[in-house]
Design a protein around this motif. Structure first.
Motif, PDB file in Angstrom:
ATOM      1  N   ASN A   7      17.561   7.521 -37.387  1.00 14.05           N
ATOM      2  CA  ASN A   7      16.954   7.033 -38.626  1.00 14.05           C
ATOM      3  C   ASN A   7      17.947   6.405 -39.600  1.00 14.05           C
ATOM      4  OD1 ASN A   7      15.151   9.966 -38.281  1.00 14.05           O
ATOM      5  ND2 ASN A   7      14.146   8.011 -37.994  1.00 14.05           N
ATOM      6  N   VAL A   8      19.255   6.403 -39.288  1.00 16.65           N
ATOM      7  CA  VAL A   8      20.229   5.731 -40.159  1.00 16.65           C
ATOM      8  C   VAL A   8      20.284   4.267 -39.769  1.00 16.65           C
ATOM      9  CG1 VAL A   8      22.674   5.531 -40.787  1.00 16.65           C
ATOM     10  CG2 VAL A   8      21.580   7.782 -40.679  1.00 16.65           C
ATOM     11  N   ILE A   9      20.068   3.399 -40.744  1.00 25.26           N
ATOM     12  CA  ILE A   9      20.042   1.957 -40.506  1.00 25.26           C
ATOM     13  C   ILE A   9      21.407   1.332 -40.772  1.00 25.26           C
ATOM     14  CG2 ILE A   9      19.021  -0.238 -41.282  1.00 25.26           C
ATOM     15  CD1 ILE A   9      16.521   1.494 -42.127  1.00 25.26           C
ATOM     16  N   ARG A  10      22.047   1.756 -41.865  1.00 29.71           N
ATOM     17  CA  ARG A  10      23.309   1.123 -42.262  1.00 29.71           C
ATOM     18  C   ARG A  10      24.117   2.094 -43.128  1.00 29.71           C
ATOM     19  NH1 ARG A  10      23.609  -4.597 -45.505  1.00 29.71           N
ATOM     20  NH2 ARG A  10      25.756  -4.397 -46.183  1.00 29.71           N
ATOM     21  N   VAL A  11      25.440   2.063 -42.945  1.00 29.80           N
ATOM     22  CA  VAL A  11      26.357   2.878 -43.735  1.00 29.80           C
ATOM     23  C   VAL A  11      27.410   1.951 -44.334  1.00 29.80           C
ATOM     24  CG1 VAL A  11      28.038   4.766 -43.704  1.00 29.80           C
ATOM     25  CG2 VAL A  11      26.041   4.851 -42.183  1.00 29.80           C
ATOM     26  N   ASP A  12      27.578   2.009 -45.658  1.00 27.77           N
ATOM     27  CA  ASP A  12      28.599   1.209 -46.345  1.00 27.77           C
ATOM     28  C   ASP A  12      29.426   2.109 -47.237  1.00 27.77           C
ATOM     29  OD1 ASP A  12      27.887  -1.477 -45.471  1.00 27.77           O
ATOM     30  OD2 ASP A  12      26.095  -1.268 -46.726  1.00 27.77           O
ATOM     31  N   ASP A  13      30.750   2.077 -47.049  1.00 28.03           N
ATOM     32  CA  ASP A  13      31.646   2.771 -47.969  1.00 28.03           C
ATOM     33  C   ASP A  13      31.946   1.799 -49.101  1.00 28.03           C
ATOM     34  OD1 ASP A  13      33.529   4.266 -49.286  1.00 28.03           O
ATOM     35  OD2 ASP A  13      35.088   4.013 -47.774  1.00 28.03           O
ATOM     36  N   LEU A  14      31.501   2.125 -50.304  1.00 28.07           N
ATOM     37  CA  LEU A  14      31.689   1.239 -51.454  1.00 28.07           C
ATOM     38  C   LEU A  14      33.034   1.459 -52.138  1.00 28.07           C
ATOM     39  CD1 LEU A  14      28.105   1.459 -53.021  1.00 28.07           C
ATOM     40  CD2 LEU A  14      29.014  -0.289 -51.484  1.00 28.07           C
ATOM     41  N   THR A  15      33.746   2.496 -51.729  1.00 30.49           N
ATOM     42  CA  THR A  15      35.027   2.818 -52.341  1.00 30.49           C
ATOM     43  C   THR A  15      36.016   1.683 -52.100  1.00 30.49           C
ATOM     44  OG1 THR A  15      34.564   5.111 -51.783  1.00 30.49           O
ATOM     45  CG2 THR A  15      36.820   4.594 -52.498  1.00 30.49           C
ATOM     46  N   GLY A  16      36.691   1.294 -53.155  1.00 31.64           N
ATOM     47  CA  GLY A  16      37.717   0.260 -53.012  1.00 31.64           C
ATOM     48  C   GLY A  16      37.193  -1.158 -53.108  1.00 31.64           C
ATOM     49  N   ILE A  17      35.857  -1.327 -53.143  1.00 33.57           N
ATOM     50  CA  ILE A  17      35.294  -2.658 -53.356  1.00 33.57           C
ATOM     51  C   ILE A  17      34.576  -2.642 -54.702  1.00 33.57           C
ATOM     52  CG2 ILE A  17      35.015  -3.097 -50.878  1.00 33.57           C
ATOM     53  CD1 ILE A  17      31.980  -2.706 -51.309  1.00 33.57           C
ATOM     54  N   LYS A  18      34.259  -3.799 -55.199  1.00 29.18           N
ATOM     55  CA  LYS A  18      33.567  -3.860 -56.482  1.00 29.18           C
ATOM     56  C   LYS A  18      32.108  -3.487 -56.286  1.00 29.18           C
ATOM     57  CE  LYS A  18      36.590  -7.196 -58.612  1.00 29.18           C
ATOM     58  NZ  LYS A  18      36.709  -8.445 -59.333  1.00 29.18           N
ATOM     59  N   PHE A  19      31.675  -2.476 -57.048  1.00 26.83           N
ATOM     60  CA  PHE A  19      30.280  -2.081 -57.000  1.00 26.83           C
ATOM     61  C   PHE A  19      29.801  -1.705 -58.382  1.00 26.83           C
ATOM     62  CE2 PHE A  19      32.591   1.850 -56.112  1.00 26.83           C
ATOM     63  CZ  PHE A  19      31.892   2.825 -56.812  1.00 26.83           C
ATOM     64  N   ILE A  20      28.501  -1.746 -58.540  1.00 22.28           N
ATOM     65  CA  ILE A  20      27.861  -1.389 -59.795  1.00 22.28           C
ATOM     66  C   ILE A  20      27.328   0.024 -59.636  1.00 22.28           C
ATOM     67  CG2 ILE A  20      25.973  -1.940 -61.382  1.00 22.28           C
ATOM     68  CD1 ILE A  20      26.104  -4.827 -60.083  1.00 22.28           C
ATOM     69  N   GLU A  21      27.663   0.890 -60.574  1.00 20.60           N
ATOM     70  CA  GLU A  21      27.171   2.268 -60.505  1.00 20.60           C
ATOM     71  C   GLU A  21      26.636   2.694 -61.854  1.00 20.60           C
ATOM     72  OE1 GLU A  21      29.209   5.657 -61.375  1.00 20.60           O
ATOM     73  OE2 GLU A  21      31.208   4.817 -61.220  1.00 20.60           O
ATOM     74  N   MET A  48      22.124  20.708 -69.855  1.00 14.88           N
ATOM     75  CA  MET A  48      22.496  19.387 -69.373  1.00 14.88           C
ATOM     76  C   MET A  48      21.930  19.175 -67.970  1.00 14.88           C
ATOM     77  SD  MET A  48      26.321  17.911 -68.755  1.00 14.88           S
ATOM     78  CE  MET A  48      26.566  18.559 -67.117  1.00 14.88           C
ATOM     79  N   ALA A  49      21.508  17.948 -67.691  1.00 12.97           N
ATOM     80  CA  ALA A  49      21.068  17.581 -66.345  1.00 12.97           C
ATOM     81  C   ALA A  49      21.571  16.171 -66.071  1.00 12.97           C
ATOM     82  CB  ALA A  49      19.550  17.637 -66.229  1.00 12.97           C
ATOM     83  N   ARG A  50      22.096  15.950 -64.858  1.00 16.86           N
ATOM     84  CA  ARG A  50      22.595  14.639 -64.458  1.00 16.86           C
ATOM     85  C   ARG A  50      21.896  14.201 -63.180  1.00 16.86           C
ATOM     86  NH1 ARG A  50      29.096  14.552 -65.546  1.00 16.86           N
ATOM     87  NH2 ARG A  50      28.829  12.417 -64.805  1.00 16.86           N
ATOM     88  N   SER A  51      21.617  12.910 -63.103  1.00 15.91           N
ATOM     89  CA  SER A  51      20.890  12.394 -61.948  1.00 15.91           C
ATOM     90  C   SER A  51      21.758  12.244 -60.707  1.00 15.91           C
ATOM     91  CB  SER A  51      20.292  11.022 -62.272  1.00 15.91           C
ATOM     92  OG  SER A  51      21.325  10.065 -62.495  1.00 15.91           O
ATOM     93  N   GLY A  52      23.042  12.044 -60.871  1.00 13.10           N
ATOM     94  CA  GLY A  52      23.905  11.662 -59.768  1.00 13.10           C
ATOM     95  C   GLY A  52      24.032  10.149 -59.750  1.00 13.10           C
ATOM     96  N   ARG A  53      25.035   9.672 -59.080  1.00 14.38           N
ATOM     97  CA  ARG A  53      25.365   8.258 -59.056  1.00 14.38           C
ATOM     98  C   ARG A  53      24.397   7.456 -58.193  1.00 14.38           C
ATOM     99  NH1 ARG A  53      31.424   7.125 -57.406  1.00 14.38           N
ATOM    100  NH2 ARG A  53      31.672   8.219 -59.362  1.00 14.38           N
ATOM    101  N   VAL A  54      24.000   6.307 -58.697  1.00 16.27           N
ATOM    102  CA  VAL A  54      23.333   5.293 -57.891  1.00 16.27           C
ATOM    103  C   VAL A  54      24.250   4.078 -57.913  1.00 16.27           C
ATOM    104  CG1 VAL A  54      20.966   6.112 -58.188  1.00 16.27           C
ATOM    105  CG2 VAL A  54      21.885   4.486 -59.810  1.00 16.27           C
ATOM    106  N   ALA A  55      24.331   3.354 -56.803  1.00 16.92           N
ATOM    107  CA  ALA A  55      25.296   2.258 -56.711  1.00 16.92           C
ATOM    108  C   ALA A  55      24.798   1.160 -55.785  1.00 16.92           C
ATOM    109  CB  ALA A  55      26.635   2.790 -56.198  1.00 16.92           C
ATOM    110  N   ILE A  56      25.206  -0.061 -56.116  1.00 13.72           N
ATOM    111  CA  ILE A  56      25.004  -1.217 -55.242  1.00 13.72           C
ATOM    112  C   ILE A  56      26.259  -2.056 -55.272  1.00 13.72           C
ATOM    113  CG2 ILE A  56      22.483  -1.313 -55.479  1.00 13.72           C
ATOM    114  CD1 ILE A  56      22.830  -3.540 -57.556  1.00 13.72           C
ATOM    115  N   SER A  57      26.506  -2.813 -54.202  1.00 11.33           N
ATOM    116  CA  SER A  57      27.685  -3.681 -54.174  1.00 11.33           C
ATOM    117  C   SER A  57      27.479  -4.841 -55.125  1.00 11.33           C
ATOM    118  CB  SER A  57      27.948  -4.181 -52.754  1.00 11.33           C
ATOM    119  OG  SER A  57      26.888  -5.001 -52.334  1.00 11.33           O
ATOM    120  N   ARG A  58      28.569  -5.406 -55.615  1.00 14.82           N
ATOM    121  CA  ARG A  58      28.470  -6.532 -56.544  1.00 14.82           C
ATOM    122  C   ARG A  58      28.137  -7.819 -55.806  1.00 14.82           C
ATOM    123  NH1 ARG A  58      30.079  -6.485 -61.901  1.00 14.82           N
ATOM    124  NH2 ARG A  58      31.038  -4.540 -62.530  1.00 14.82           N
ATOM    125  N   ASP A  59      28.597  -7.958 -54.584  1.00 12.52           N
ATOM    126  CA  ASP A  59      28.395  -9.217 -53.851  1.00 12.52           C
ATOM    127  C   ASP A  59      27.164  -9.190 -52.997  1.00 12.52           C
ATOM    128  OD1 ASP A  59      30.728 -10.145 -54.997  1.00 12.52           O
ATOM    129  OD2 ASP A  59      31.958  -9.396 -53.347  1.00 12.52           O
TER     130      ASP A  59
END
Length: 162
Positions: free
Chosen positions: A73-87, A151-162
């Protein structure tokens, strides 16, 4: 051994029962910690996106990547670390504000951080704040001395910039 750093991993999965449990089980079964995990449907309701924040060196991250790709069921895995991403992350705070002076200081901090008030009571203020995880951490550290009642936090959501 390499240095431990936070990694942000984006995982597209089929939106099916049990996928979240399998991904979480992969981490716990190998002793890897998840600092933050968010998951929701994408623009395609048949696909969900997980944003996982974990700690580890490059060898650990490589293992995580290989194991995730093996999961059904995993379609794609991207490590966003070290690249520009929006979080972004969402946080809700209930902060002690027992007198007008403290309320004024908290109001000023909320304005500086671009937050908004969701509740006001005689002795506390409810604050909604969204931004980068480090901004949320900074706000939390600034209001800690006033007294964080809840306090409650949602956790990070992120997408790549490019």
């Amino acid at each position: 051994m390499g240095t431990q750093e936070k990694h942000t991993i984006s995982v597209l999965v089929e939106n099916r029962f049990g996928v979240l449990a399998r991904v979480a089980g992969l981490f716990s079964g190998r002793g890897y910690n998840i600092s933050s995990l968010t998951v929701n449907e994408t623009e395609n309701p048949a696909v969900s996106k997980m944003t996982i924040v974990t700690n580890g060196d490059e060898a650990v991250l490589e293992q995580i990547d290989k194991q995730l790709r093996k999961l059904i069921n995993v379609i794609r895995v991207d490590d966003l670390t070290g690249i520009k991403f929006i979080e972004r992350e969402l946080a809700l705070f209930k902060v002690r504000a027992e007198n007008p002076e403290k309320k004024a200081q908290i109001i000023q901090l909320v304005e500086i951080f671009g937050g908004k008030f969701v509740t006001v009571s005689p002795d506390s203020l409810g604050v909604e704040l969204s931004g980068r995880s480090d901004q949320i951490d900074n706000f939390m550290n600034m209001v800690r001395d006033f007294g964080i009642l809840e306090m409650a936090r949602s956790g990070r959501v992120a997408i790549s910039r490019d």
